[in-house]
Scaffold this motif. Structure first.
Motif, mmCIF file in Angstrom:
data_model
loop_
_atom_site.group_PDB
_atom_site.id
_atom_site.type_symbol
_atom_site.label_atom_id
_atom_site.label_comp_id
_atom_site.label_asym_id
_atom_site.label_seq_id
_atom_site.Cartn_x
_atom_site.Cartn_y
_atom_site.Cartn_z
ATOM 1 N N CYS A 188 0.828 -1.211 0.000
ATOM 2 C CA CYS A 188 0.000 0.000 0.000
ATOM 3 C C CYS A 188 0.865 1.265 0.000
ATOM 4 O O CYS A 188 0.601 2.204 -0.756
ATOM 5 C CB CYS A 188 -0.926 0.002 1.213
ATOM 6 S SG CYS A 188 -2.223 -1.256 1.161
ATOM 7 N N LEU A 247 -1.759 6.511 7.611
ATOM 8 C CA LEU A 247 -1.838 5.138 8.118
ATOM 9 C C LEU A 247 -2.350 5.185 9.546
ATOM 10 O O LEU A 247 -1.743 5.815 10.416
ATOM 11 C CB LEU A 247 -0.465 4.462 8.084
ATOM 12 C CG LEU A 247 -0.348 3.135 8.857
ATOM 13 C CD1 LEU A 247 -1.272 2.078 8.278
ATOM 14 C CD2 LEU A 247 1.096 2.641 8.867
ATOM 15 N N ILE A 280 -4.651 4.213 4.671
ATOM 16 C CA ILE A 280 -4.283 2.815 4.876
ATOM 17 C C ILE A 280 -4.739 2.452 6.289
ATOM 18 O O ILE A 280 -4.266 3.027 7.268
ATOM 19 C CB ILE A 280 -2.764 2.605 4.742
ATOM 20 C CG1 ILE A 280 -2.275 3.084 3.371
ATOM 21 C CG2 ILE A 280 -2.412 1.142 4.938
ATOM 22 C CD1 ILE A 280 -0.759 3.107 3.247
ATOM 23 N N CYS A 310 -6.099 -3.332 5.581
ATOM 24 C CA CYS A 310 -5.084 -4.384 5.688
ATOM 25 C C CYS A 310 -5.286 -5.181 6.973
ATOM 26 O O CYS A 310 -5.667 -4.635 8.000
ATOM 27 C CB CYS A 310 -3.684 -3.779 5.712
ATOM 28 S SG CYS A 310 -3.258 -2.771 4.268
#
Length: 474
Positions: A188, A247, A280, A310
């Motif tokens: 990613c 993230l 992410i 994820c």
């Protein structure tokens, strides 16, 4: 089996009411007979509910009177303050400290409070071994052939089916399997960022994510983070024009164990989508909730495919199998291209084994037992810290996951504490590991993933004594 599920569900519901302070210390709970009538359960199941709550020190029995909510030990310990990192990106990696801590992995005779994975005693090893043998027998060429690029089809189908637990809507075609969670994050970051770009993360944050970002030439901007509710949205709003990607670990991040409220998740998804900044989302701990219901993901509220979700089975089932996955939304082609270039295929046999483990319903049974164990560990650690550690110790309030964040006064240096603890065969994770800035030197993360024993209790007591000895030196 049904009674086992009810006993866990009912005890978790009552535990949540106590922790949320709906039920207060001294409140009387329903009798065993009343609990049977309210929930339609047997006397034995009702007794198991009370025994479980008592084992977590949440309730106490008074002879000839009944069960009452007890005074929770952690209520006497304050929570750490909201982190306050510099608004300027930094690259001061604690490489040597990280190397020293992780070099202990695999050494015999150590008590690993430092490694954030469940110990082998908490894993269904015998059942996994059977699934591996079954996979070898069932797969073409005994699993020696390459898997298709997107990954094992049955595994992707089972992961997609499980998305309903967090309000998601995934199809098997939306998913790509990877060699663990870090591999998913790596794809990613490579797909979305280029050298010199800025990525926003929580502070403190998992060391692996920080090191990965730096290795790819990304600048890391650490965000103020609340130990209970996660990243501060106002802080993100102030820097949103400075970042290229983000993230976050909204559910039970390490090391704080914070869980972002649903309204915060929804707001962050909308904010980043408005500014065309990819998110992410690392949901590796989402299945390890202590309450009655799994928390939703940021992906739940993603309408534009801007969230790349994820996860992996490394923290819940089989760390060494290296089976992870990503639902990359509108960035799927970029991620697939990178997987083809860097991996060609994911591991065939371990993917098949985990797919069958999920399909047979064994994963959910395993998770129920594991969540209960982790919650018991959390309560046990709190009791030990209250009894053995300095009175001004602060602790986080994880509602799930594998991490407990502990903060001491400024006299304590946990990097030095690590060296001293190692002389007693105790490995901890010093707080400085979880940042690229000069902060958290008086903090540490403790892993909840150990099997409780007299040895663990003894090591916690010894660790408390070592902390106290540092404060006396000043």
């Amino acid at each position: 089996m049904k009674d086992d599920f009810l006993y866990i569900e009912i005890s978790n519901n009552i535990a949540r009411l106590i922790r949320d302070k709906v039920l207060h210390a001294g409140d009387r709970l329903p009798s065993v007979r009343m609990l049977c009538q309210e929930h339609g359960i047997s006397m034995n199941t009702a007794k198991r509910v009370f025994l479980e709550l008592a084992s977590q020190s949440l309730i106490e029995s008074k002879p000839q009177s009944g069960y009452y909510v007890s005074q929770l030990p952690y209520q006497r310990l304050p929570i750490p303050a909201i982190s306050n990192p510099s608004p300027v990106s930094s690259n001061s990696e604690p490489d040597e400290l990280i190397r020293r801590v992780y070099s202990t992995r695999g050494k015999k005779g150590l008590t690993f409070f430092s490694i954030g994975v469940p110990s082998k005693e908490l894993l269904p090893l015998a059942k996994l071994n059977k699934e591996i043998l079954h996979a070898i027998r069932q797969l073409p060429a005994s699993g020696t052939e390459y898997e298709q690029l997107q990954g094992n089809e049955e595994l992707r189908r089972m992961i997609a089916a499980r998305a309903i637990s967090w309000g998601g809507h995934l199809r098997e075609s939306d998913l790509i399997t990877t060699a663990g969670g870090m591999n998913a994050l790596s794809f990613c970051m490579m797909a979305l960022g280029k050298r010199g770009d800025t990525i926003a993360m929580e502070s403190p944050c998992y060391p692996g994510s920080l090191q990965l970002a730096r290795s790819l030439g990304l600048k890391v901007l650490e965000l103020p983070t609340h130990p209970i509710t996660g990243v501060e949205i106002d802080a993100l709003k102030k820097v949103v024009h400075k970042i290229n990607l983000c993230l976050l670990v909204p559910n039970f991040n390490t090391p704080l164990g914070s869980c972002m409220p649903e309204e915060n998740k929804k707001e962050i998804v909308a904010l980043l989508a408005k500014h065309h900044i990819p998110l992410i989302e690392d949901d590796i701990y989402g299945d390890l909730y202590f309450g009655a219901q799994r928390p939703k993901c940021c992906k739940t509220f993603d309408q534009e495919g801007n969230v790349l979700l994820c996860s992996s089975f490394s923290k819940t089932l089989a760390p060494g199998y290296r089976v992870g996955w990503v639902a990359p939304g509108k960035y799927q082609e970029q991620v697939l291209k990178l997987k083809h270039a860097h991996a060609i295929s994911s591991s065939t046999i371990t993917q098949e084994a985990i797919a069958n483990f999920l399909k047979n319903g064994r994963y959910d049974n395993h998770l129920r037992k594991m969540r209960l164990t982790l919650q018991q560990n959390y309560t046990h650690y709190i009791n030990a810290i209250t009894e053995y550690f300095p009175e001004d110790t602060k602790i986080s309030r994880p509602q799930g996951g594998l991490a407990l964040w502990v903060e001491f006064n400024k006299k304590v240096n946990t990097a030095e504490l690590f060296e001293e603890a190692m002389k007693h065969k105790i490995s901890i994770a010093p707080g400085r590991m979880f940042t690229l800035q000069d902060q958290f030197k008086n903090c540490m993360r403790l892993s909840l993933g150990l099997l409780l024993s007299e040895e663990v209790e003894r090591k916690l007591k010894l660790l408390g004594r070592l902390v106290k000895s540092q404060t006396i030196q000043f």
